[in-house]
Motif scaffolding. Sequence first.
Motif: not given
Length: 184
Positions: A100-104, A108-114, A128-137, A146-150
């Motif tokens: 999925x090409x992020x931030x385009x 978004x269309x690729x993510x939703x269709x697939x 991973x709805x945050x879309x990136x590595x993130x410290x869990x704290x 994308x998650x909400x649209x899905x």
Amino acid sequence: QRQPDSLPLALPWLLAWFTGYSRRYLRRHFHSVRVSRRGTPRAVPGSPLVLMMNHASWWDPLVCLVVGDRFFSGQSIYAPIDARALERYRFFRKLGLFGVEQHTRRGAVQFLRTSEAVLASGGMLWVTPQGRFTDPRVRPVRFEAGLGHLAARHPAARFVPLAIEYGFTTEKLPGISLAFGIPV
């Protein structure tokens, strides 16, 4: 080239081999994998399921394979991955991961269709709805749209939160702690 609304390639024999490899690899590098008994989801084959998890480490895909095999055996599992990362790790193309090409808009269309194809097939989607590595704290937790649209497009799908934490205790090697949330 694969159409964006078709299911990603997932070779069962390769997935089984790599899951076994991941299990052995985790045993060598972690003291334990602990799963909270509270809220452990039940697999419902053929029922669309989205597992929403934090993305704390590059270990996450290996952990997901092992957890998926343990709790969701027999369910077809797919996951989006940054298209640039998939170019670097082409091996994952044969394991049900899709780029999925992020931030385009196109991404978004690729993510939703697939993702819609996965859910329509009764498959399971790990995101991973945050879309990136993130410290869990880190708070507040911010999800990509994308998650909400899905969720709006698939009201019959169950959405299950999963928290993953890697940490040291009194052991030489770190441990992995997992906790499933209540399905929505």
